[in-house]
Design a protein around this motif. Structure first.
Motif, mmCIF file in Angstrom:
data_model
loop_
_atom_site.group_PDB
_atom_site.id
_atom_site.type_symbol
_atom_site.label_atom_id
_atom_site.label_comp_id
_atom_site.label_asym_id
_atom_site.label_seq_id
_atom_site.Cartn_x
_atom_site.Cartn_y
_atom_site.Cartn_z
ATOM 1 N N HIS A 38 34.308 28.539 38.363
ATOM 2 C CA HIS A 38 34.520 29.359 39.560
ATOM 3 C C HIS A 38 35.730 28.843 40.344
ATOM 4 N N LYS A 40 38.272 27.212 39.136
ATOM 5 C CA LYS A 40 39.464 27.540 38.358
ATOM 6 C C LYS A 40 39.868 29.000 38.567
ATOM 7 N N GLU A 41 38.877 29.882 38.653
ATOM 8 C CA GLU A 41 39.154 31.299 38.901
ATOM 9 C C GLU A 41 39.820 31.497 40.260
ATOM 10 N N LYS A 44 43.381 30.301 40.035
ATOM 11 C CA LYS A 44 44.161 31.247 39.249
ATOM 12 C C LYS A 44 44.466 32.504 40.067
ATOM 13 N N ARG A 45 43.478 32.990 40.802
ATOM 14 C CA ARG A 45 43.639 34.210 41.595
ATOM 15 C C ARG A 45 44.611 34.015 42.753
#
Length: 89
Positions: A38, A40-41, A44-45
């Motif tokens: 989560h 990492k997401e 990334k976002r």
């Protein structure tokens, strides 16, 4: 009442034992890996340059709490109740 219980847990060393048990159970059930993914997401976002530790904490705390399995919560609560029962006798 809560502070009194917390003080007893800390003074006896039970607090650290409970933290170790919680850490182990969360790793075993995949909670840690799921929360790591989560994070990492989010990075990334938003982009690495636009994310602070505070952002990650604010976004992951509610999800992290929601993902703790009920059986882990019940186990720890049971251990706390047992500890308190032993202290009162």
């Amino acid at each position: 009442m809560r502070s009194s219980i917390n003080q007893k847990l800390v003074e006896s060393g039970e607090s650290e034992r409970l933290k170790d048990i919680l850490r182990t159970r969360l790793i075993e059930c995949g909670w840690r890996d799921e929360l790591k993914a989560h994070c990492k997401e989010i990075v990334k976002r938003k982009g690495l340059e636009h994310v602070t530790v505070e952002d990650l904490v604010a976004e992951t705390t509610p999800k992290g709490r929601a993902l703790v399995p009920d059986d882990v919560k019940k186990e720890l609560l049971g251990r706390i109740r047992t500890f308190l029962a032993q202290q009162s006798t």
